[in-house]
Design a protein around this motif. Structure first.
Motif, PDB file in Angstrom:
ATOM      1  N   ASP A 145      -9.693 -55.725 -55.498  1.00 54.18           N
ATOM      2  CA  ASP A 145      -9.876 -54.558 -54.632  1.00 54.18           C
ATOM      3  C   ASP A 145     -11.236 -54.688 -53.948  1.00 54.18           C
ATOM      4  N   LEU A 146     -11.251 -55.332 -52.793  1.00 49.62           N
ATOM      5  CA  LEU A 146     -12.523 -55.609 -52.127  1.00 49.62           C
ATOM      6  C   LEU A 146     -13.182 -54.339 -51.593  1.00 49.62           C
ATOM      7  N   THR A 147     -12.379 -53.364 -51.184  1.00 46.95           N
ATOM      8  CA  THR A 147     -12.939 -52.109 -50.678  1.00 46.95           C
ATOM      9  C   THR A 147     -13.721 -51.395 -51.770  1.00 46.95           C
ATOM     10  N   GLU A 148     -13.144 -51.324 -52.958  1.00 42.72           N
ATOM     11  CA  GLU A 148     -13.821 -50.685 -54.080  1.00 42.72           C
ATOM     12  C   GLU A 148     -15.055 -51.484 -54.498  1.00 42.72           C
ATOM     13  N   ALA A 149     -14.936 -52.807 -54.461  1.00 44.62           N
ATOM     14  CA  ALA A 149     -16.071 -53.655 -54.833  1.00 44.62           C
ATOM     15  C   ALA A 149     -17.234 -53.466 -53.867  1.00 44.62           C
ATOM     16  N   VAL A 150     -16.929 -53.363 -52.581  1.00 43.41           N
ATOM     17  CA  VAL A 150     -17.973 -53.134 -51.579  1.00 43.41           C
ATOM     18  C   VAL A 150     -18.635 -51.782 -51.800  1.00 43.41           C
ATOM     19  N   TYR A 151     -17.826 -50.767 -52.073  1.00 46.30           N
ATOM     20  CA  TYR A 151     -18.342 -49.415 -52.323  1.00 46.30           C
ATOM     21  C   TYR A 151     -19.334 -49.430 -53.488  1.00 46.30           C
TER      22      TYR A 151
END
Length: 238
Positions: A173-179
């Motif tokens: 989950d790249l979006t969550e990782a970026v967040y």
């Protein structure tokens, strides 16, 4: 290629998220990177710069293509500008990536990859592209491992990229990782991070006695900061 700021997935207007197309011509990528650095430089508040690469549909090893040496120089200058930002920068990559991606991964403070990442090394006619990627590889992973990659390998698989420290985190989950990364790293995104980054870089080549002065200057700056003084030391890493 989207080069404007996008707060999607970034908390409380904390950072600048830019999507870069890995298949774009070198001049376009250089202009996008310069624009990102310009935007970040104009922000006084703590800011995280997130560079997210979308892999090209037909990724090849050849890089940088039909360009002039002046265009190569501008690209290297843009990378150096990114490395010298006061703000933390995060690179996000997935899929099969080539061209400029290794350059940006090695220039980033923190690197997040999808589970399908495969790095195609910049090779032309069997020879590794002789840009500053060579320098950064040696600085980052040491001469012996860099020599093997440059002279014998054509790709870096995810497990090796993680082992070498070219990738810091793998996430589905790249979006969550970026967040999450933006929240954690954003608290440290200021000139103090810039100074520590430079001290780490210089430690690889500086003699102890030569390094002592700049480290003491940094310690002096930190003591004054903790004491609430706005006075700058006379000498500090730039």
């Amino acid at each position: 290629m989207r080069t404007g700021p996008d707060r999607t997935g970034l908390p409380e207007d904390l950072g600048i998220l830019v999507e870069l197309d890995g298949g774009s011509p070198l001049p376009e990528l250089t202009a996008a990177l310069d624009a990102v650095c310009e935007q970040a430089g104009e922000r006084r508040a703590r800011t995280v710069v997130v560079l997210r690469f979308t892999p090209a549909p037909d990724q090849t090893r050849e890089w940088p293509g039909d360009v002039s040496i002046q265009e190569v120089k501008r690209w290297e200058q843009a990378l150096r500008r990114l490395e010298r930002l006061d703000h933390v920068n995060i690179a996000v990559v997935e899929g099969t990536c080539g061209g400029p991606v290794l350059d940006l991964l090695l220039a980033a403070d923190y690197r997040i990859a999808g589970p399908d990442l495969r790095l195609m090394l910049p090779v032309n006619g069997g020879h590794f592209w002789p840009g500053m990627t060579l320098y950064r590889l040696v600085q980052h992973i040491g001469l012996a491992r860099a020599r093997r990659i440059v002279l014998w390998d054509s790709a870096i698989e995810l497990h090796e990229a993680t082992e070498l420290g070219i990738v810091d985190q793998v996430s589905e989950d790249l979006t969550e990782a970026v967040y999450t990364a933006a929240v954690l790293r954003g608290r440290l995104s200021d000139r103090e991070t810039h100074i520590r980054r430079r001290l780490l870089e210089e430690a690889a080549s500086a003699e102890y006695d030569d390094a002592l002065g700049v480290h003491l200057a940094a310690c002096d700056r930190e003591l004054r900061r903790l004491a609430g003084s706005g006075t700058e030391p006379t000498e500090a890493p730039k």
